[in-house]
Motif scaffolding. Structure first.
Motif, PDB file in Angstrom:
ATOM      1  N   VAL A  19      38.439  62.625  37.241  1.00  0.00           N
ATOM      2  CA  VAL A  19      39.186  61.619  36.480  1.00  0.00           C
ATOM      3  C   VAL A  19      38.363  61.196  35.266  1.00  0.00           C
ATOM      4  N   LEU A  20      37.075  60.929  35.511  1.00  0.00           N
ATOM      5  CA  LEU A  20      36.186  60.552  34.405  1.00  0.00           C
ATOM      6  C   LEU A  20      36.004  61.727  33.441  1.00  0.00           C
ATOM      7  N   PHE A  21      35.963  62.950  33.979  1.00  0.00           N
ATOM      8  CA  PHE A  21      35.886  64.174  33.175  1.00  0.00           C
ATOM      9  C   PHE A  21      37.053  64.225  32.188  1.00  0.00           C
ATOM     10  N   ALA A  22      38.294  64.045  32.697  1.00  0.00           N
ATOM     11  CA  ALA A  22      39.478  64.154  31.843  1.00  0.00           C
ATOM     12  C   ALA A  22      39.544  63.018  30.823  1.00  0.00           C
ATOM     13  N   THR A  23      39.166  61.815  31.260  1.00  0.00           N
ATOM     14  CA  THR A  23      39.172  60.671  30.344  1.00  0.00           C
ATOM     15  C   THR A  23      38.206  60.895  29.192  1.00  0.00           C
ATOM     16  N   GLU A  24      36.994  61.317  29.533  1.00  0.00           N
ATOM     17  CA  GLU A  24      35.980  61.568  28.509  1.00  0.00           C
ATOM     18  C   GLU A  24      36.362  62.765  27.638  1.00  0.00           C
ATOM     19  N   MET A  25      36.998  63.761  28.206  1.00  0.00           N
ATOM     20  CA  MET A  25      37.401  64.948  27.446  1.00  0.00           C
ATOM     21  C   MET A  25      38.321  64.568  26.293  1.00  0.00           C
ATOM     22  N   TRP A  26      39.347  63.761  26.570  1.00  0.00           N
ATOM     23  CA  TRP A  26      40.284  63.373  25.506  1.00  0.00           C
ATOM     24  C   TRP A  26      39.626  62.437  24.492  1.00  0.00           C
ATOM     25  N   GLU A  27      38.732  61.582  24.968  1.00  0.00           N
ATOM     26  CA  GLU A  27      38.037  60.699  24.024  1.00  0.00           C
ATOM     27  C   GLU A  27      37.134  61.504  23.107  1.00  0.00           C
ATOM     28  N   ARG A  28      36.448  62.505  23.632  1.00  0.00           N
ATOM     29  CA  ARG A  28      35.584  63.343  22.793  1.00  0.00           C
ATOM     30  C   ARG A  28      36.402  64.237  21.849  1.00  0.00           C
ATOM     31  N   PHE A  29      37.583  64.667  22.272  1.00  0.00           N
ATOM     32  CA  PHE A  29      38.508  65.352  21.360  1.00  0.00           C
ATOM     33  C   PHE A  29      38.740  64.467  20.143  1.00  0.00           C
ATOM     34  N   ASN A  30      39.021  63.202  20.412  1.00  0.00           N
ATOM     35  CA  ASN A  30      39.254  62.239  19.342  1.00  0.00           C
ATOM     36  C   ASN A  30      38.030  62.095  18.435  1.00  0.00           C
ATOM     37  N   TYR A  31      36.854  61.862  19.035  1.00  0.00           N
ATOM     38  CA  TYR A  31      35.660  61.581  18.236  1.00  0.00           C
ATOM     39  C   TYR A  31      35.197  62.802  17.443  1.00  0.00           C
ATOM     40  N   TYR A  32      35.047  63.941  18.121  1.00  0.00           N
ATOM     41  CA  TYR A  32      34.533  65.123  17.430  1.00  0.00           C
ATOM     42  C   TYR A  32      35.550  65.721  16.464  1.00  0.00           C
ATOM     43  N   GLY A  33      36.848  65.584  16.783  1.00  0.00           N
ATOM     44  CA  GLY A  33      37.865  66.054  15.852  1.00  0.00           C
ATOM     45  C   GLY A  33      37.826  65.281  14.552  1.00  0.00           C
ATOM     46  N   MET A  34      37.699  63.962  14.664  1.00  0.00           N
ATOM     47  CA  MET A  34      37.594  63.127  13.472  1.00  0.00           C
ATOM     48  C   MET A  34      36.293  63.387  12.722  1.00  0.00           C
ATOM     49  N   ARG A  35      35.185  63.523  13.478  1.00  0.00           N
ATOM     50  CA  ARG A  35      33.888  63.760  12.842  1.00  0.00           C
ATOM     51  C   ARG A  35      33.864  65.073  12.071  1.00  0.00           C
ATOM     52  N   ALA A  36      34.594  66.075  12.559  1.00  0.00           N
ATOM     53  CA  ALA A  36      34.589  67.389  11.921  1.00  0.00           C
ATOM     54  C   ALA A  36      35.138  67.353  10.499  1.00  0.00           C
ATOM     55  N   VAL A  37      36.052  66.424  10.246  1.00  0.00           N
ATOM     56  CA  VAL A  37      36.668  66.372   8.914  1.00  0.00           C
ATOM     57  C   VAL A  37      36.194  65.181   8.099  1.00  0.00           C
ATOM     58  N   LEU A  38      35.338  64.322   8.662  1.00  0.00           N
ATOM     59  CA  LEU A  38      35.003  63.062   8.003  1.00  0.00           C
ATOM     60  C   LEU A  38      34.349  63.254   6.642  1.00  0.00           C
ATOM     61  N   VAL A  39      33.236  64.031   6.571  1.00  0.00           N
ATOM     62  CA  VAL A  39      32.575  64.187   5.271  1.00  0.00           C
ATOM     63  C   VAL A  39      33.429  65.016   4.315  1.00  0.00           C
ATOM     64  N   LEU A  40      34.253  65.927   4.858  1.00  0.00           N
ATOM     65  CA  LEU A  40      35.160  66.691   4.002  1.00  0.00           C
ATOM     66  C   LEU A  40      36.227  65.771   3.408  1.00  0.00           C
ATOM     67  N   PHE A  41      36.738  64.839   4.208  1.00  0.00           N
ATOM     68  CA  PHE A  41      37.715  63.866   3.706  1.00  0.00           C
ATOM     69  C   PHE A  41      37.083  62.987   2.624  1.00  0.00           C
ATOM     70  N   MET A  42      35.837  62.571   2.858  1.00  0.00           N
ATOM     71  CA  MET A  42      35.164  61.711   1.877  1.00  0.00           C
ATOM     72  C   MET A  42      34.928  62.430   0.552  1.00  0.00           C
ATOM     73  N   THR A  43      34.510  63.696   0.613  1.00  0.00           N
ATOM     74  CA  THR A  43      34.164  64.411  -0.618  1.00  0.00           C
ATOM     75  C   THR A  43      35.370  65.049  -1.308  1.00  0.00           C
ATOM     76  N   LYS A  44      36.377  65.462  -0.533  1.00  0.00           N
ATOM     77  CA  LYS A  44      37.525  66.158  -1.120  1.00  0.00           C
ATOM     78  C   LYS A  44      38.697  65.236  -1.456  1.00  0.00           C
ATOM     79  N   ALA A  45      38.941  64.235  -0.616  1.00  0.00           N
ATOM     80  CA  ALA A  45      40.077  63.339  -0.844  1.00  0.00           C
ATOM     81  C   ALA A  45      39.634  62.059  -1.556  1.00  0.00           C
ATOM     82  N   LEU A  46      38.627  61.377  -1.011  1.00  0.00           N
ATOM     83  CA  LEU A  46      38.155  60.142  -1.618  1.00  0.00           C
ATOM     84  C   LEU A  46      37.221  60.391  -2.797  1.00  0.00           C
TER      85      LEU A  46
END
Length: 508
Positions: A19-46
């Motif tokens: 249960v903790l595995f699945a909860t953490e899995m979706w939360e890390r999807f959220n965090y690492y997915g956002m982190r993967a595009v963060l500096v690209l969003f800052m430099t390309k869009a902003l």
């Protein structure tokens, strides 16, 4: 509710682990997915420059790992793990939705977009503070004291982190990193959906499966918490959460735009926590020696994560600009390379767990494994430094150099991160369990701030940067900085391992 008999999966681990595995899995999807595009969003869009983007990335990720100090304290004293996890998850989902709004209006309303950008990051920071230390500390509570399955449990849990970490950048990069800056909003929306899934999974299954070895519910409000008649009105609680998130927004903005103060804040936090713990008269001498080990190894992981976390900053710039990503029929998004580490963890985690089990009595101690982790990290940077050594300005190199580097880094991570999480759980006195887990994440916070500052030294064509007198005018010299930094830390930790083992084995 009457305690139920502890239920176990066919693997011999409690079902609560999954249960903790699945909860953490979706939360890390959220965090690492956002982190993967963060500096690209800052430099390309902003259209922010790389130096500012790197430092802001470091400030953001540093605060992400610093706020668990508050979340751990609130959980230990008042809320318990369960309520903290749900609250943190909802705050992070809200943060992603605010970033989705930011990415939707950055062209039509740039001032509003800037406000939304810092606000979204602030809510992500505040939510992570409640979520992260509490779900990690609950893993160890599923097992009796001294249970040999704890190391394997943290490795399985860590694999859950990395299943999410693998799919997050892949999906978010697929829908957001398309070459059109207007599409970044879909990456943030995907992160919000994943975070809501994490909360839903936890709420549905926590009562049935997340229980201690005797069958009692885990993560309830502590007995020494607020009495019911003294509990504040729920409206005031939510207003407090809003103010807390606003403070996180302000801290991020001031550190990025006005003056950098996070290093001093983190040092103060460490000193205060150390004083709280070491001056506690109820802790025995042996317990204090074990806590000292936690502080020492936490210091060494700063060197690991400050180099490792280049993945979201300078290594993303390298993947975007100087890595040959054109396959002829498809151009690999730069953000996808951030899935490599997590993918390798999923592949190699069971292999490493099996290696430790097969070694039996010859298995290295936790500090020795962590020193090995730093060594693998240094070797990874030596690999990529070799790959760019003869590459002139503007020359793109094969993807094999990034892929190989991430493989070395993964081996290092498997020697250090799950072992460190387990070590903290085993050595921490119960009353300070979440707070000392937060100390581990504070080391990550310091490392991430340092990672941003080191990323800002990324040498572009015709630009020379310097760190403590060491000048870097090309990528080979930049990557060699991390070889030396991680290599020296590894050597020192190797020399300290026997002393640390004595402290870990201390008895009253």
């Amino acid at each position: 509710m009457k305690p139920e008999k502890l239920d176990s999966s066919p693997s011999g681990h409690p079902k609560g682990l999954y249960v903790l595995f699945a909860t953490e899995m979706w939360e890390r999807f959220n965090y690492y997915g956002m982190r993967a595009v963060l500096v690209l969003f800052m430099t390309k869009a902003l259209l922010l420059d790389k130096v500012f983007s790197s430092n802001l990335y470091g400030s953001y990720t540093g605060l992400v790992y610093l706020t668990p100090l508050i979340g751990g304290f609130v959980a230990d004293r008042y809320w318990g793990n369960r309520r903290s996890i749900v609250t943190g998850g909802l705050l992070m989902a809200l943060g992603e939705l605010i970033l989705f709004a930011c990415a939707s209006v950055y062209q039509s309303a740039p001032d509003l977009s800037t406000f939304l950008f810092f606000s979204g990051l602030g809510f992500m920071i505040s939510g992570n503070g409640f979520f992260k230390p509490n779900i990690s500390s609950m893993v160890g509570q599923l097992y009796p004291a001294g249970d040999h399955r704890k190391d394997a449990a943290y490795t399985i849990f860590y694999m859950g982190i990395n299943v999410g970490g693998a799919f997050g950048p892949f999906i978010c990069g697929l829908v957001g990193d398309t070459g059109d800056p207007a599409d970044f909003k879909w990456a943030f929306l995907a992160g919000a959906v994943a975070m809501l899934l994490a909360v839903i999974v936890f709420i549905i299954f926590r009562d049935k499966h997340v229980r201690d070895p005797e069958g009692a519910l885990l993560g309830l409000e502590p007995e020494h918490g607020l009495e019911k008649k003294k509990r504040p009105n729920q409206v005031l609680v939510y207003l407090g959460l809003l103010i807390y998130s606003g403070i996180c927004v302000g801290l991020l903005y001031v550190d990025a735009q006005k003056f950098s103060f996070l290093s001093y804040l983190m040092l103060a936090a460490i000193v205060i926590i150390a004083a709280m713990i070491f001056l506690d008269p109820k802790l025995s001498s042996a317990e204090k020696k074990k806590v000292l080990v936690i502080f020492i190894v936490s210091f060494f992981v700063i060197f690991f994560w400050s180099a490792f976390e280049q993945a979201g900053a300078s290594l993303t710039f390298f993947a975007e600009e100087q890595t040959q990503r054109d396959l002829g029929f498809f151009v690999v998004p730069a953000s996808w390379f951030q899935s490599l580490n997590s993918t390798f963890v999923v592949i190699f985690s069971f292999i490493f767990a099996l290696i430790w089990m097969k070694m039996g009595k010859r298995e290295p101690s936790a500090p020795t494994k962590m020193a090995l982790g730093l060594l693998f990290l240094a070797l990874g940077y030596f690999w990529i430094a070799t790959g760019v050594k003869d590459a002139g300005p503007g020359i793109k190199v094969s993807m094999i150099w990034l892929i190989g580097m991430y493989a070395f880094h993964t081996w290092g991570e498997l020697c250090l991160s799950p072992i460190g999480l387990s070590l903290v759980n085993k050595l921490a006195p119960f009353k300070f369990a979440s707070l000392l887990m937060a100390v581990w994440f504070t080391a990550n916070a310091i490392a991430n701030v340092l990672a941003g500052k080191l990323s800002s030294l990324y040498p572009e064509a015709g630009k020379t940067t310097s760190f403590l007198g060491y000048e870097m005018s090309n990528l080979n010299e930049f990557f060699m900085l991390f070889v030396v930094m991680a290599g020296v830390a590894s050597a020192i930790l190797f020399l300290m391992t026997k002393w640390l083992q004595k402290l870990m084995a201390a008895q009253d």
